[in-house]
Design a protein around this motif. Structure first.
Motif, PDB file in Angstrom:
ATOM      1  N   GLY A 325       0.795  -1.221   0.000  1.00  0.00           N
ATOM      2  CA  GLY A 325       0.000   0.000   0.000  1.00  0.00           C
ATOM      3  C   GLY A 325       0.826   1.269   0.000  1.00  0.00           C
ATOM      4  N   LYS A 484      -3.502  -4.608  -0.876  1.00  0.00           N
ATOM      5  CA  LYS A 484      -2.886  -3.373  -0.413  1.00  0.00           C
ATOM      6  C   LYS A 484      -3.611  -2.866   0.831  1.00  0.00           C
ATOM      7  CE  LYS A 484      -1.901  -1.923  -5.205  1.00  0.00           C
ATOM      8  NZ  LYS A 484      -2.978  -2.546  -5.976  1.00  0.00           N
ATOM      9  N   PHE A 486      -4.399   0.673   2.865  1.00  0.00           N
ATOM     10  CA  PHE A 486      -4.418   2.127   2.711  1.00  0.00           C
ATOM     11  C   PHE A 486      -4.893   2.786   4.004  1.00  0.00           C
ATOM     12  CE2 PHE A 486      -5.425   1.875  -2.141  1.00  0.00           C
ATOM     13  CZ  PHE A 486      -4.093   1.603  -2.405  1.00  0.00           C
TER      14      PHE A 486
END
Length: 575
Positions: A325, A484, A486
């Motif tokens: 990320g 990912k 975030f």
């Protein structure tokens, strides 16, 4: 043309089948054997793939194996002799290599055929080339920089390259004994997580600590001026003792990797039953931080070397979703693709694509936009199964189903959600998932008490409608494989506390209506009722591989305290 790809005699054994460059099916052997990370010959996954294609093993044209026993062979022998590795370790490795080398015999014995009946050409594809191919040839990019990074495979830990149309050019490699994957695994063991595949626990623990020990860890691993890295070998056992892998009963395990010198300089290892202290959490944060630094160092060098803006990454370290990320924020790359199975299971796909695209020079086909490639059961199958089990059930149309499930979730219910084809890879992506209301501050406690029974520091993930990502997350990207992590926007954290990790992040899955209409429809119905376009999503299992068959789902439902089970359009509830 049929190409069968396999990852065999290695953790996360798997198989896939391609027809004229189109992926028909892929599955991990653990889903059938019910043993996590199962290692060995993936016979049941192979049979599943053949059945999905409607063919027999004698119809296959090419068999691609994501391992090449001949790769770096002289260096393997030299290292073994130089370091006087134990006889038992050497014999184990030779035995394992023999199995990989005599794969034709394995196929003939398993399928009860003569060698002349197996018309398939056998291809041994080096491990990291398989990883590179699994990422690039499945990506939407016509040209990209490539990185494969893991523990070890065919005596290599890291490989970079360039993908251009249907060809891959290898640029640089990092070879045994230097490895980021081994670094991370070694300190995972040292922190008291000894099992194969436990690295994700350190990643989940890291946000609870502060990276106080990064400078100390530079004594164990350092970035080098040539854009790569190296280990301080005195802290690791594998250069002198080898990596003694055990595959007893298909369960992968390995000896301790940290040396007496590491204990001397870094302190005693945590016992697995010892409570986690703040110091342990600070070490986890430091291990994660320096690993990220090394990954960014590699990628900055790769960008300078290639001048390309797109990068494809695979390998076990590519499963570090926290690092993933941060890549576009900390390197010059503008686009990133990581496949749904970036770990070793995905090398069956990579080996197949290496043969089809790189060796046979066939044109590339559609990119891999989803990971729904496994077992599937229709409503008729489900009804017959439930009737045989004398289970009380109810069938609903989709709109009724969405209403009943979302009402259950809003009322603090936990739902087992089983639909469509099983996911290929380590993440449940809305086909074999346990779901809950992300707005509940007590959702994690409810899930851990009712079903998962896992460490309290491990987070749960948000499945979010694709078009709402920019409203909830600091970065906007397509994240279909939950690959990912975030940062969640400050004002949104309070709305979805159950999927907001302690550091304000979430490992998101973006749900596209065109790719996954049913799961999208469920989340959208929840959004209509709550104004929150997110569901808490975790894998449908209880300390076992993700459920594969309706029987696995029903067993998990019955032995836990989840409130509702959905099998396609049938629901089962507690009396």
């Amino acid at each position: 043309m049929y190409i069968l790809g396999i990852n065999a005699y290695h953790g996360d054994s798997s198989a896939c089948i391609y027809q004229n460059g189109t992926l028909i099916a892929a599955a991990e052997e653990e889903r059938f054997r019910r043993i996590k990370h199962w290692a060995g010959f993936p016979s049941q996954a192979i049979q599943f793939c053949l059945d999905e294609a409607g063919i027999r093993i004698t119809d296959v044209d090419h068999i691609a194996i994501s391992r090449d026993p001949k790769a770096n062979f002289s260096r393997k022998v030299f290292t073994a002799l130089k370091n006087r590795l134990s006889i038992s370790n050497m014999l184990n490795r030779v035995k394992n290599l023999k199995k990989a080398a005599s794969i034709t015999d394995e196929f003939c014995n398993h399928f009860n055929i003569e060698p002349q009946q197996l018309k398939a050409q056998i291809h041994n594809v080096e491990h990291h080339r398989s990883h590179l191919a699994s990422a690039f040839f499945a990506s939407p990019y016509s040209k990209a920089a490539l990185l494969s990074i893991d523990g070890f495979g065919d005596f290599t830990s890291t490989m970079t390259g360039i993908g251009n149309d249907n060809q891959i050019k290898v640029l640089e490699t990092v070879s045994y004994p230097h490895s980021i994957g081994v670094f991370y695994t070694t300190f995972t063991q040292w922190l008291g997580f000894p099992h194969y595949g436990d690295e994700y626990k350190v990643m989940g623990l890291a946000p609870y600590g502060k990276p106080k020990y990064v400078e100390k860890l530079r004594e164990a691993i350092k970035a080098t001026d040539n854009g790569l890295f190296e280990l301080n070998l005195k802290y690791f056992n594998h250069p002198t003792k080898g990596v003694n892998m055990v595959w007893e009963g298909g369960i992968p395990a390995m000896d301790s990797l940290f040396s007496d010198e590491l204990i001397k300089d870094f302190g005693p290892a945590r016992r697995s039953d010892e409570p986690l202290s703040q110091d342990h959490k600070d070490w986890a944060a430091s291990i994660q931080r320096i690993t990220e630094e090394i990954i960014f160092h590699l990628l900055k060098h790769l960008h300078t070397k290639t001048g390309l803006d797109s990068v494809c990454i695979a390998g076990g370290v590519a499963q570090n979703s926290v690092a993933n990320g941060k890549i576009l924020l900390n390197t010059p790359f503008k686009q990133l693709y990581i496949p749904p199975a970036g770990h070793d299971a995905g090398t069956c796909i990579g080996a197949s694509l290496w043969v089809y695209n790189h060796l046979l020079q066939q044109p590339r086909t559609e990119p891999m936009l989803h990971g729904y490639l496994g077992s599937q059961y229709n409503n008729e199958d489900i009804k017959e199964f439930l009737s045989d089990k004398n289970v009380k059930f109810e069938k609903l149309e989709n709109h009724e189903l969405f209403d009943r499930v979302t009402d259950c979730l809003i009322n603090a219910g936990v739902v087992g959600w089983f639909q469509g084809r099983a996911e290929f890879g380590p993440r449940a992506l809305g086909h074999r998932s346990i779901i809950a209301d992300p707005r509940r501050t007590d959702a994690k406690d409810i899930l851990n008490a009712k079903i998962k029974r896992r460490e309290s520091f491990r987070p749960f993930a948000p499945s979010i409608l694709k078009e709402h990502v920019e409203t909830y997350f600091e970065q906007t990207d397509n994240v279909p494989f939950m690959e990912k992590v975030f940062q969640i926007k400050e004002e949104r954290k309070v709305l979805i506390p159950a999927v907001t990790h302690v550091d304000g992040t979430g490992r998101l899955q973006t749900v596209d209506q065109h790719i996954e209409p049913k799961y999208y429809g469920l989340i959208n119905r929840f959004y209509e009722k709550t104004d929150v376009p997110v569901l808490l999503n975790t894998s449908f299992n209880e300390n076992e591989p993700i459920v594969n068959h309706p029987a696995h789902a029903l067993d998990c439902f019955l032995r836990t305290k989840m409130d509702m089970l959905v099998l396609e359009n049938y629901i089962i509830t507690r009396e």
